[in-house]
Design an enzyme around this catalytic site. Structure first.
Site, mmCIF file in Angstrom:
data_model
loop_
_atom_site.group_PDB
_atom_site.id
_atom_site.type_symbol
_atom_site.label_atom_id
_atom_site.label_comp_id
_atom_site.label_asym_id
_atom_site.label_seq_id
_atom_site.Cartn_x
_atom_site.Cartn_y
_atom_site.Cartn_z
ATOM 1 N N HIS A 13 0.866 -1.227 0.012
ATOM 2 C CA HIS A 13 -0.029 -0.069 -0.047
ATOM 3 C C HIS A 13 0.737 1.243 0.193
ATOM 4 C CE1 HIS A 13 -4.147 -1.408 0.366
ATOM 5 N NE2 HIS A 13 -3.608 -2.535 1.180
ATOM 6 N N LYS A 42 -8.713 13.547 4.704
ATOM 7 C CA LYS A 42 -7.686 12.371 4.618
ATOM 8 C C LYS A 42 -6.887 12.541 5.770
ATOM 9 C CE LYS A 42 -6.881 13.380 0.395
ATOM 10 N NZ LYS A 42 -7.052 12.011 -0.246
ATOM 11 N N ARG A 43 -6.109 11.391 6.098
ATOM 12 C CA ARG A 43 -5.212 11.372 6.956
ATOM 13 C C ARG A 43 -4.071 12.493 6.825
ATOM 14 N NH1 ARG A 43 -0.163 8.679 7.059
ATOM 15 N NH2 ARG A 43 -0.905 7.584 5.002
ATOM 16 N N LYS A 86 0.396 14.362 1.505
ATOM 17 C CA LYS A 86 -1.062 14.623 1.091
ATOM 18 C C LYS A 86 -1.220 16.174 0.901
ATOM 19 C CE LYS A 86 -2.651 10.281 3.225
ATOM 20 N NZ LYS A 86 -3.296 9.701 2.097
ATOM 21 N N THR A 130 -8.624 6.108 -1.913
ATOM 22 C CA THR A 130 -9.991 5.802 -2.181
ATOM 23 C C THR A 130 -11.027 6.890 -1.998
ATOM 24 O OG1 THR A 130 -10.028 4.792 -0.130
ATOM 25 C CG2 THR A 130 -9.523 3.331 -1.941
ATOM 26 N N LYS A 155 -14.841 8.087 -3.845
ATOM 27 C CA LYS A 155 -16.096 8.162 -3.368
ATOM 28 C C LYS A 155 -16.678 9.779 -3.544
ATOM 29 C CE LYS A 155 -14.037 5.585 0.758
ATOM 30 N NZ LYS A 155 -13.228 5.797 1.776
#
Length: 811
Positions: free
Chosen positions: A356, A544-545, A550, A652, A656
């Site tokens: 991952h 998100k985290r 990110k 992911t 969504k």
């Protein structure tokens, strides 16, 4: 499996449960009693089908999959089960007759504290799809007593609070203490020769009892019910009454507590030796218990261990369950008396591994000393695996010690878990096309050369039932009214919406649904953050985290730029924007927590400035979780998927949002590449460096972030504002570490190219501002995203896993 039960029958069953469990009538029941009564009736209906499924597993010698994961981020269960059983209309009517809203009842259930981010949410989606598709597959994990943490924001700073999600028990789980397994830690291994075989015995060790708790997994319209088996750590020793009688109460409890701490908390901090040891114990605890349980069940059904790999596939979700490989070897060698070659053949044909991440720090490695001391027998086995593998490498690359050392399972005084997974599995997969290519070309390049057919790519997916049918029912009804309901279990049917992109009536209906969802979210924001946001504004969302790659920081810097523009020109033609964040930072991740503080400081400044006339708002929603995501995603206009290209394996959340008609602003990273391919360049906002370009910068070391700001007064200004107290935080030092990391850090400054990509990011946002103000442009793009989301269903993902890896029979 549509559970057929009338409203009257269901109501009587709930009344009976409440009377028997709580000694109350329906009229005097509290909401908590109603939640439990309704949930228990639903559970009973599920358990009947669960029993039939177990019998089928027992009687038929078919192939089964076991999905080992440290996380299963299931969210709330009641609403999902009602949807999958087709019971929601009946239960909604019952609730109305009782004078409560079904939504209120569902809110009584805590989110299960069994996961943190995408890894765990993917595992939960996979379990849903496995069951919906009628495939026999079960999850195995840890029954954490406390989740990661409940996030509280105080003065803009993240504060970690306990998340005791199990303090009132869980209606959905069933304890199975009679199937407990014993897991051993520490001590030493003694060998004795018995005949012509060597017998191994671990002595002087700590023993922990692993007690399974099972949760039924219901699919949509499926006759099958699979199981999620979660392990709780229990001491094999009871209270020491001698010490207790002496008044040494804490000493009397110490050994019991030390054993049971293993399943207390999801992801304990590992920045100290005790934390590292506990994490290793957690991983061996649940993998050992799971493998022992799988083997014992296989034997109880009359299976011959030499057929184990034909009837069983065990999937390792990231490296956390890697110890399952040597644990199965231990059982085959020590308990079943097989020789090494036979055991290794069975083991290698049993396991599959999903990677991952490409981040070096996320590829787990354990110090040899810690591994040896905690897992002495497994150390022997892993050592032998490494010796044999290095022997194979020597035959292929004689004299190339550097290559052999780089590929070894044990090297540099560390046990490399990703290498163990690759060597000990028959299949290795990445989770997006780009991710698989990066694994082959960079991260696992040497392994791909050695095992040319082992590494494959299977793109992640999400369950459309939870994230559209349940989370956005009005949109689901709009879609079904246009193309029928087959899309719920056949996601490719969404393609039928393509023609709706040119239908003003359909676009108008989609716009009206989005507006109502935004009004609902605006009310939540008002109640929880005391911030008034305009539902007519663009809801721009990054949930998100919190991690530097990110790039929430780039998002915040851009917001600061927009604020500067509005301050300079209050009449600027910018459509009102509401930027919404939700994220948890790891407790020990200082830079991530500082970005949370910056987000709040920027929001505090902007939200209280009357000069910008409410055109810009910043909202940070605390304690991000699945149930909160279900509120945010249907209300979102813009989906921020802005990770540094080449760093995000898949993502992911992007899927969504796309499914619900939000438009993506993103880099060519992870599954964004495939979203671009699905919708075309005109229905997504792509910006920034490519993975090849970032890799080139990393390789040649020629990136100087100060070059990015030399001719960009916007960037110069916002960077200065980090350290000149423009944000009114009372000190110029609060955000200096962020400023220093972008410009002057030792090693490589701005390692995630925040400054390099800023100009391109701002240009993409300018295009969003232009397009959103033209409904004839925006809403056809939104419809095109929904229509082309079918390939990102977890049903498609699971079918691909089954065709390429698992080969399970359909029930």
């Amino acid at each position: 499996m549509n559970a057929v039960i009338s409203k009257e029958e269901f109501k009587r069953s709930v009344e009976s449960k409440i009377q028997r469990m709580f000694g109350r009538s329906l009229g005097r029941a509290k909401k908590s009693h109603l939640y439990k009564g309704i949930a228990m009736v639903v559970r009973d209906l599920i358990n009947e089908r669960w029993a039939y499924s177990r019998e089928a597993f027992h009687e038929e010698a078919h192939r089964e999959a076991f999905y080992l994961s440290m996380e299963f981020l299931t969210g709330r269960t009641l609403g999902n089960n009602l949807m999958n059983l087709g019971l929601e209309p009946v239960v909604r009517e019952v609730c109305e007759e009782l004078g409560v809203e079904l939504d209120e009842i569902r809110e009584m259930e805590p989110d299960a504290g069994l996961g943190n981010g995408g890894l765990g949410r993917l595992a939960a989606c996979f379990m849903d799809s496995l069951t919906t598709l009628g495939l026999p597959g079960h999850g195995c994990g840890i029954r954490y007593e406390y989740g990661l943490f409940k996030q509280k924001i105080i003065d803009g700073y993240q504060i970690e609070m306990p998340d005791p999600w199990l303090e009132d028990g869980s209606i959905w789980e069933v304890a199975v203490p009679e199937e407990a397994e014993i897991v051993k830690f520490g001590g030493w291994v003694e060998t004795t020769k018995v005949g012509d075989r060597i017998h191994y015995e671990q002595k002087g060790c700590q023993t922990v009892r692993a007690v399974p708790y099972e949760i039924p997994v219901v699919g949509y319209g499926s006759e099958l019910v699979n199981s999620l088996r979660l392990w709780a750590a229990r001491s094999t020793k009871h209270l020491d009454m001698g010490l207790f009688g002496q008044g040494r109460y804490m000493d009397a409890l110490e050994e019991k507590e030390l054993a049971e701490v293993i399943s207390k908390v999801l992801y304990p901090e590992d920045n100290h030796p005790e934390g590292k040891a506990l994490r290793l114990k957690q991983q061996y605890f649940f993998t050992s218990a799971s493998i022992q349980s799988i083997v014992h069940t296989f034997k109880r059904r009359g299976g011959n261990m030499r057929d184990f790999a034909k009837r069983t596939v065990i999937h390792i979700n990231d490296t956390h369950p890697a110890l399952a490989i040597p644990e199965l070897m231990r059982i085959l060698l020590d308990e079943d008396g097989m020789d090494w070659d036979e055991a290794w053949e069975i083991s290698r044909n049993t396991f599959a591994y999903t990677n991952h991440t490409i981040l070096e720090e996320a590829l787990e490695k354990w110090p040899v000393e810690l591994f040896q001391s905690q897992l002495p027998r497994l150390w022997d086995i892993v050592y032998e695996i490494n010796e044999q593998f290095c022997g194979e490498l020597w035959e292929r690359y004689p004299g190339d010690w550097d290559k052999i050392a780089s590929m070894a399972v044990i090297a540099e005084n560390q046990v490399k878990m990703a290498h163990l997974c690759i060597v000990g599995s028959f299949s290795v997969n990445g989770v997006a096309q780009l991710h698989a290519d990066i694994l082959k070309k960079h991260v696992f390049r040497d392994f791909h050369e050695f095992y040319p057919h082992k590494v494959i790519g299977i793109t992640n997916g999400v369950t459309f039932r939870r994230f559209l049918l349940k989370a956005n029912p009005e949109l689901a009804d709009l879609i079904s009214g246009r193309i029928g309901q087959e899309w719920i279990t056949d996601s490719e049917q969404l393609k039928g919406l393509e023609s709706a992109a040119a239908d003003p009536e359909f676009n108008g209906a989609l716009q009206a649904i989005r507006r109502r969802n935004k009004e609902n979210l605006a009310q939540y924001i008002l109640e929880n953050n005391n911030i008034v946001v305009d539902p007519q504004s663009i809801f721009d969302v990054q949930i998100k985290r919190l991690h530097e790659y990110k790039r929430q920081l780039m998002n915040v810097l851009h917001i600061m730029h927009l604020y500067n523009e509005l301050r300079d020109n209050p009449n600027w033609d910018m459509h009102p924007r509401t930027f919404i964040f939700a994220a948890k930072a790891a407790p020990g991740y200082r830079m991530a927590k500082l970005i949370i503080k910056l987000t709040h400081s920027v929001g505090q400044k902007i939200n209280n400035d009357p000069r910008i006339k409410g055109k810009l708002k910043v909202v940070f929603l605390e304690n991000y979780r699945v149930s909160l995501a279900e509120k945010i995603i249907p209300a979102s206009d813009v989906s921020e998927q802005i990770s540094t290209a080449g760093k995000e394996a898949s993502g992911t959340g992007n899927m969504k949002f796309m499914l619900n008609g939000a438009l993506t602003i993103g880099t060519l990273d992870g599954a964004n590449v495939e979203i671009l391919d699905a919708v075309g360049p005109e229905a997504i906002y792509i910006f920034g460096l490519t993975a090849e370009e970032t890799n080139a910068y990393y390789g040649n070391g020629h990136y100087n972030p100060r070059d990015s700001i030399s001719d960009d007064v916007r960037l110069q200004r916002v960077l200065d504002q980090l350290v000149n107290d423009s944000l009114n935080v009372g000190s110029t030092e609060v955000f200096r570490e962020l400023h220093h990391g972008l410009l002057y850090a030792h090693g490589m400054a701005d390692p995630y190219f925040v400054l390099k990509d800023f100009d391109s990011y701002a240009a993409a946002h300018a295009q969003i501002n232009h397009d959103y103000q033209r409904p004839e442009i925006w809403w056809p793009k939104a419809v095109r995203n929904i229509a082309n989301a079918g390939r990102f269903s977890s049903d498609r993902t699971i079918n691909e896993y089954n065709e390429r890896i698992w080969r399970l029979p359909h029930a």
